[in-house]
Write an enzyme that holds these catalytic residues in place. Structure first.
Site, mmCIF file in Angstrom:
data_model
loop_
_atom_site.group_PDB
_atom_site.id
_atom_site.type_symbol
_atom_site.label_atom_id
_atom_site.label_comp_id
_atom_site.label_asym_id
_atom_site.label_seq_id
_atom_site.Cartn_x
_atom_site.Cartn_y
_atom_site.Cartn_z
ATOM 1 C CE1 TYR A 186 16.678 5.854 1.023
ATOM 2 C CE2 TYR A 186 15.121 4.553 2.298
ATOM 3 C CZ TYR A 186 15.565 5.042 1.085
ATOM 4 O OH TYR A 186 14.889 4.711 -0.072
ATOM 5 C CG ASP B 8 1.174 -2.014 3.803
ATOM 6 O OD1 ASP B 8 1.576 -1.449 2.779
ATOM 7 O OD2 ASP B 8 1.542 -1.695 4.958
ATOM 8 C CG LEU C 78 -1.866 -1.255 1.272
ATOM 9 C CD1 LEU C 78 -2.847 -1.129 2.422
ATOM 10 C CD2 LEU C 78 -2.601 -1.483 -0.041
ATOM 11 C CG ASP D 23 4.795 -5.868 11.904
ATOM 12 O OD1 ASP D 23 4.657 -5.453 13.077
ATOM 13 O OD2 ASP D 23 5.799 -5.626 11.204
ATOM 14 C CE LYS E 86 16.230 1.552 0.731
ATOM 15 N NZ LYS E 86 15.232 0.473 0.560
HETATM 16 C C1 VAH Z 1 13.463 8.928 -0.341
HETATM 17 N N1 VAH Z 1 11.971 8.513 -2.216
HETATM 18 O O1 VAH Z 1 13.382 10.106 -0.615
HETATM 19 C C2 VAH Z 1 13.035 7.916 -1.410
HETATM 20 C C3 VAH Z 1 14.175 7.540 -2.302
HETATM 21 C C4 VAH Z 1 16.051 8.412 -3.734
HETATM 22 C C5 VAH Z 1 14.946 8.760 -2.807
HETATM 23 O O2 VAH Z 1 15.024 6.612 -1.745
HETATM 24 O O3 VAH Z 1 13.863 8.529 0.725
#
Ligand code: VAH
Length: 314
Positions: free
Chosen positions: A141, A34, A10, A52, A145
């Site tokens: 983040y 989701d 979602l 979850d 990744k």
């Molecule tokens: C973000 N839309 O802004 C995502 C993406 C490259 C950006 O990873 O976190």
């Protein structure tokens, strides 16, 4: 016969990917999951389960119930939200990924999860960023990744799981709004242009980032997952992009269809810091060479479609 389970169905990518995959493989072949349900087409248009991704037993149970052979793991926190909640972001982004990989290993399923240009950092070459290069992100983040790319590669080399991934740029769509990303401005600007004829950007003028229209992103996922595995020199994850643009470029493109459109700036230091640490433009040649990546939408073609679709809906 492909039987696909999608986590985060979602979300911004999931809500459109679910519909696209159901069109191609059949509604009953795509199980959308989701953490909560809503009344969207992704829920009512085919099998939906509340899952979850932190609950590996539930994830395994649903995957086995539907005998899935493909897992597309999209459930994650995006960059700005992750930066505001880094400890929870590590738990969800890495714990959820591990649970999804373990499920794929148990079911011998093919596996997809997105990486991002967010996997790069300030020491990465910013222009025409190579497929293989320095990756020292300064955001949680980005750490998630890079670690996620390495973990997905590990599951391929160690356990033979057919893992594949894409380093997505900012994705622009007119179906589901993104939540908590740094590039969300590039979606908001279109909504505000149609609703108010003006937008105040939290990203500064002259901040170049890679972007792509959602239809091209969905095509890239499907093409990668259907690609001949023997041709893949890389797996997790391929650079893909369609354009390198700044807020003023989008505004100029919009102004051609929304006369008098006005762009102002009120920079958000937190999200500007993230954006400044990312490349300006990445090199997608490995994706083109290894599995024929190509995109259809440039900035003006995307703007035309976005404005048309949003005018219809808003
Ligand atoms: C973000 N839309 O802004 C995502 C993406 C490259 C950006 O990873 O976190």
């Amino acid at each position: 016969m492909k039987r696909i389970l999608i986590t985060g169905a979602l979300g911004q990518i999931g809500s459109e990917l679910t519909l696209k995959l159901r069109e191609i493989y059949g509604a009953d072949q795509v199980i959308a999951t989701d953490i909560k349900k809503n009344d969207s087409e992704a829920v009512v248009g085919g099998p939906f389960e509340t899952v979850d991704v932190m609950d590996v037993n539930k994830l395994m149970e649903i995957a086995k119930k539907y005998k899935v052979d493909t897992i597309m793991h999209l459930a994650a926190l995006l960059s700005a939200t992750a930066e505001a909640n880094p400890i929870f972001a590590w738990k969800l982004n890495m714990g959820g990924l591990m649970n999804a990989l373990e499920t794929a290993r148990e079911l011998k399923a093919q596996f997809f999860t997105p990486s991002s240009i967010g996997a790069f950092g300030p020491s990465t070459p910013k222009i025409h960023t190579p497929q293989d290069t320095i990756m020292r992100p300064i955001t949680m983040y980005g750490v998630n990744k890079v670690a996620g790319e390495l973990l997905a590669d590990y599951y391929y080399y160690k356990f033979g799981v057919d893992t594949r991934g894409l380093r997505f740029p900012g994705l622009i769509s007119n179906v589901a709004l993104p939540g908590g990303g740094t590039t969300d401005y590039a979606v908001e600007i279109y909504y505000e242009a149609v609703k108010k004829g003006k937008y105040t950007s939290y990203i500064a003028e002259g901040t170049y980032m890679d972007m792509m229209y959602m239809p091209d992103a969905l095509r890239a996922i499907i093409d990668l997952m259907e690609a001949d595995a023997s041709k893949l020199k890389h797996r997790n994850s391929f650079n893909v992009t369609a354009m390198s643009i700044a807020p003023e470029d989008i505004a100029a493109s919009i102004a051609m269809l929304v006369p008098g459109f006005e762009l102002n700036y009120k920079v958000d230091p937190a999200r500007q810091r993230i954006a400044d640490s990312w490349p300006d433009s990445i090199d997608a040649s490995a994706a083109s060479e290894e599995w024929g990546f190509k995109y259809k939408y440039d900035l003006d073609k995307m703007t035309k479609d976005m404005i048309e679709k949003l005018r219809e809906r808003l």
